[in-house]
Design a protein around this motif. Structure first.
Motif, PDB file in Angstrom:
ATOM      1  N   ILE A 129       0.843  -1.201   0.000  1.00 50.38           N
ATOM      2  CA  ILE A 129       0.000   0.000   0.000  1.00 50.38           C
ATOM      3  C   ILE A 129       0.877   1.249   0.000  1.00 50.38           C
ATOM      4  O   ILE A 129       1.744   1.411   0.858  1.00 50.38           O
ATOM      5  N   VAL A 130       0.648   2.095  -0.973  1.00 51.23           N
ATOM      6  CA  VAL A 130       1.359   3.379  -1.056  1.00 51.23           C
ATOM      7  C   VAL A 130       0.407   4.456  -0.537  1.00 51.23           C
ATOM      8  O   VAL A 130      -0.654   4.680  -1.129  1.00 51.23           O
ATOM      9  N   SER A 131       0.782   5.091   0.566  1.00 54.88           N
ATOM     10  CA  SER A 131      -0.057   6.155   1.124  1.00 54.88           C
ATOM     11  C   SER A 131       0.524   7.497   0.692  1.00 54.88           C
ATOM     12  O   SER A 131       1.680   7.806   0.996  1.00 54.88           O
ATOM     13  N   VAL A 132      -0.285   8.253  -0.005  1.00 52.69           N
ATOM     14  CA  VAL A 132       0.208   9.496  -0.614  1.00 52.69           C
ATOM     15  C   VAL A 132      -0.004  10.645   0.376  1.00 52.69           C
ATOM     16  O   VAL A 132      -1.034  11.309   0.400  1.00 52.69           O
ATOM     17  N   THR A 133       1.013  10.851   1.203  1.00 51.33           N
ATOM     18  CA  THR A 133       0.942  11.894   2.223  1.00 51.33           C
ATOM     19  C   THR A 133       1.082  13.275   1.593  1.00 51.33           C
ATOM     20  O   THR A 133       0.399  14.218   1.987  1.00 51.33           O
ATOM     21  N   CYS A 134       1.979  13.388   0.616  1.00 57.01           N
ATOM     22  CA  CYS A 134       2.203  14.701   0.007  1.00 57.01           C
ATOM     23  C   CYS A 134       2.718  14.541  -1.415  1.00 57.01           C
ATOM     24  O   CYS A 134       3.730  13.870  -1.631  1.00 57.01           O
ATOM     25  N   ILE A 135       2.033  15.159  -2.348  1.00 60.14           N
ATOM     26  CA  ILE A 135       2.527  15.177  -3.734  1.00 60.14           C
ATOM     27  C   ILE A 135       2.595  16.633  -4.188  1.00 60.14           C
ATOM     28  O   ILE A 135       1.622  17.375  -4.069  1.00 60.14           O
ATOM     29  N   VAL A 136       3.775  17.019  -4.648  1.00 57.79           N
ATOM     30  CA  VAL A 136       3.990  18.408  -5.082  1.00 57.79           C
ATOM     31  C   VAL A 136       4.519  18.460  -6.515  1.00 57.79           C
ATOM     32  O   VAL A 136       5.005  19.495  -6.962  1.00 57.79           O
ATOM     33  N   THR A 137       4.465  17.330  -7.198  1.00 61.21           N
ATOM     34  CA  THR A 137       4.810  17.276  -8.621  1.00 61.21           C
ATOM     35  C   THR A 137       3.608  16.671  -9.348  1.00 61.21           C
ATOM     36  O   THR A 137       2.744  16.065  -8.697  1.00 61.21           O
TER      37      THR A 137
ATOM     38  N   PRO B 118       2.244  21.937   2.171  1.00 57.05           N
ATOM     39  CA  PRO B 118       3.160  20.879   1.739  1.00 57.05           C
ATOM     40  C   PRO B 118       4.422  20.798   2.597  1.00 57.05           C
ATOM     41  O   PRO B 118       5.361  20.117   2.218  1.00 57.05           O
ATOM     42  N   VAL B 119       4.422  21.498   3.747  1.00 56.17           N
ATOM     43  CA  VAL B 119       5.642  21.551   4.572  1.00 56.17           C
ATOM     44  C   VAL B 119       5.723  20.324   5.474  1.00 56.17           C
ATOM     45  O   VAL B 119       6.757  19.667   5.583  1.00 56.17           O
ATOM     46  N   CYS B 120       4.632  20.041   6.155  1.00 59.00           N
ATOM     47  CA  CYS B 120       4.573  18.873   7.043  1.00 59.00           C
ATOM     48  C   CYS B 120       3.172  18.277   6.861  1.00 59.00           C
ATOM     49  O   CYS B 120       2.304  18.422   7.721  1.00 59.00           O
ATOM     50  N   SER B 121       2.985  17.630   5.741  1.00 59.09           N
ATOM     51  CA  SER B 121       1.632  17.208   5.351  1.00 59.09           C
ATOM     52  C   SER B 121       0.996  16.314   6.405  1.00 59.09           C
ATOM     53  O   SER B 121       1.623  15.373   6.886  1.00 59.09           O
TER      54      SER B 121
END
Lengths: 149, 320
Positions: A129-137, B118-121
């Motif tokens: 399972i890939v949990s997408v916490t933060c995507i900025v691209t 996006p700093v500490c999501s």
């Protein structure tokens, strides 16, 4: 050593705050599982984009400036963050939550690393399972190889 | 009862911390803690190692985890919860908190006003506050420079808004300890009032709300009603009470030490009362409140007036 899963998976902005499930099957008589996972890119080096994203998010979340421009700049480059979990036929085997975009784990009945629990490598249906916490691209490519022995 | 120095929010190499469980325990012992809770992100894989190291070192280790969800972080202490972090959503978070508490665990809202995406999501609490209002504790202060800045002010304001609504939520600090920090930036302590420093006694102390958070001063305070004395977290038979306070410097506090005290303030649902305060001198303040009364200690630190300590509340009346 037998490869039970090898592939590349594309994560997009639509996946932000979701769990992407990748099923795989483990054969009988396996005792150890080796997981090698990486993702790219880690960073978005576009400073203008990063600063605008931080400022917009900050004002949305806090309703006022939490950080000065200098403090915002110190947060650059903004980066992608994925965490990884594994489910065995018996349930959750743990989660690896850390910033590195290249991680390797070995799981067996006696030992495990990185946030996973030791467990028997039972034959049957497993899930990565890939949990997408933060995507900025716009996209992130996840490369995954799972082997058993 | 006495107050024990605790850190209820820590991480190791089993998630994104830089110390192994054994190194964390060793460092916590060196730094004078009586107890820590290990709250790695979404895993308890390091807990038994830390407990074992703690037994060897003479440091109590509380079993814990930090539910590191996309919409906010919650530390869960006690080791009895069977909630899987991935199952938590904005729609069911209230139910998951309730489930963990029913199992005997303690749930705290972690750094709710810290910058998130996006700093500490995930660090910023995006949950509707009503859905997470069933927690035991609120990290009124967190991480470095805990009593300074916008997030600290917003967290304090939000915590008071919950008390104003009649909720009984204790104040805790979360160091969110990831690094070794040989020269620590400004940080705080959570003190927990308990019969002893065993895990069970500390769990009872935290659950009862016998806590205060501080950047370098001890706060010995009690409410006196008639002949009876109460510690924070207690439900008083009436809001008309004398609050006795005595504060002293914490000698081994490793950050900038407060140089003098200025005043104590009682914050209640009826308003604020204040009185001058000096190190080592007991003061007594009369109060009359309908829901809650906390103590805040102000003094000089880093050559400016700062809020140095906040206690959890004394309560009266019925809980919401």
């Amino acid at each position: 050593m037998q490869t039970v899963l090898e592939g590349q998976y594309e994560i997009t902005r639509k996946n932000q705050s979701t769990h992407v499930r990748i099923p795989f099957r483990v054969p009988e008589k396996a005792e150890k599982m080796h997981i090698s996972v990486s993702y790219d890119p880690k960073y978005n080096f576009d400073e203008e984009y990063g600063l605008a994203l931080i400022e917009e998010s900050m004002l949305k979340q806090a309703g006022e400036p939490l950080m000065s421009k200098g403090e915002m700049r110190a947060c650059l480059p903004v980066d992608n963050h994925l965490s990884f979990s594994i489910d065995s036929p018996d349930g959750a085997v743990g989660t690896a939550h850390r910033g590195d975009n290249r991680q390797n784990f070995t799981i067996s009945a006696d030992d495990a690393q990185g946030g996973f629990y030791p467990c028997e490598i039972k034959s049957g249906d497993w899930t990565f399972i890939v949990s997408v916490t933060c995507i900025v691209t716009d996209t992130i490519t996840v490369s995954l190889k799972i082997e058993v022995e | 009862m006495r107050y024990y120095r605790c850190e209820l929010h820590t991480h190791t190499t089993l998630s994104d911390g830089k110390m192994t469980p054994e190194e964390l325990v060793e460092r916590a012992k060196e730094c004078g803690y009586d107890a820590i809770a290990l709250t790695d992100h979404n895993t308890t894989a390091g807990v038994e190692r830390a407990v074992k190291a703690g037994e060897k070192a003479g440091l109590t280790v509380l079993r814990g985890i930090e539910w590191t969800t996309f919409w906010g972080h919650l530390t869960v202490i006690g080791g009895s919860s069977d909630v899987l972090w991935r199952d938590i959503t904005p729609e069911n978070v209230a139910e998951k908190i309730k489930r963990a508490r029913e199992k005997g665990d303690i749930v705290a809202l972690a750094h709710p006003r810290r910058m998130g995406y996006p700093v500490c999501s995930g660090c910023h609490c995006d949950y509707d506050i009503e859905s997470v209002a069933g927690v035991n504790n609120y990290e009124v202060w967190s991480h470095y420079y805990p009593n300074e800045g916008v997030a600290a002010r917003q967290q304090r304001e939000q915590w008071y808004s919950l008390l104003d609504r009649g909720l009984r939520i204790a104040a805790v600090y979360g160091y969110d300890w990831h690094n070794r920090d040989d020269i620590p930036p400004s940080y705080a302590y959570t003190y927990v009032g308990a019969e002893n420093a065993d895990a069970d006694a500390l769990m009872r102390g935290i659950k009862s709300g016998a806590t205060f958070i501080t950047v370098g001063v001890s706060v010995d305070c009690k409410a006196v009603v008639g002949e009876k004395e109460y510690v924070t977290g207690s439900v008083l038979p009436t809001g008309e009470a004398d609050i006795e306070i005595i504060c002293n410097p914490i000698k081994d506090y490793r950050s900038d030490k407060p140089t003098r005290l200025i005043r104590a303030e009682l914050h209640t649902d009826k308003g604020v009362v204040s009185t001058p305060l000096e190190f080592g001198k007991k003061v007594k303040i009369k109060t009359a409140f309908a829901k809650y009364c906390t103590v805040e200690v102000y003094g000089e630190r880093k050559r400016e007036e700062q809020l140095l300590a906040i206690t959890s509340a004394f309560y009266t009346g019925g809980e919401r």
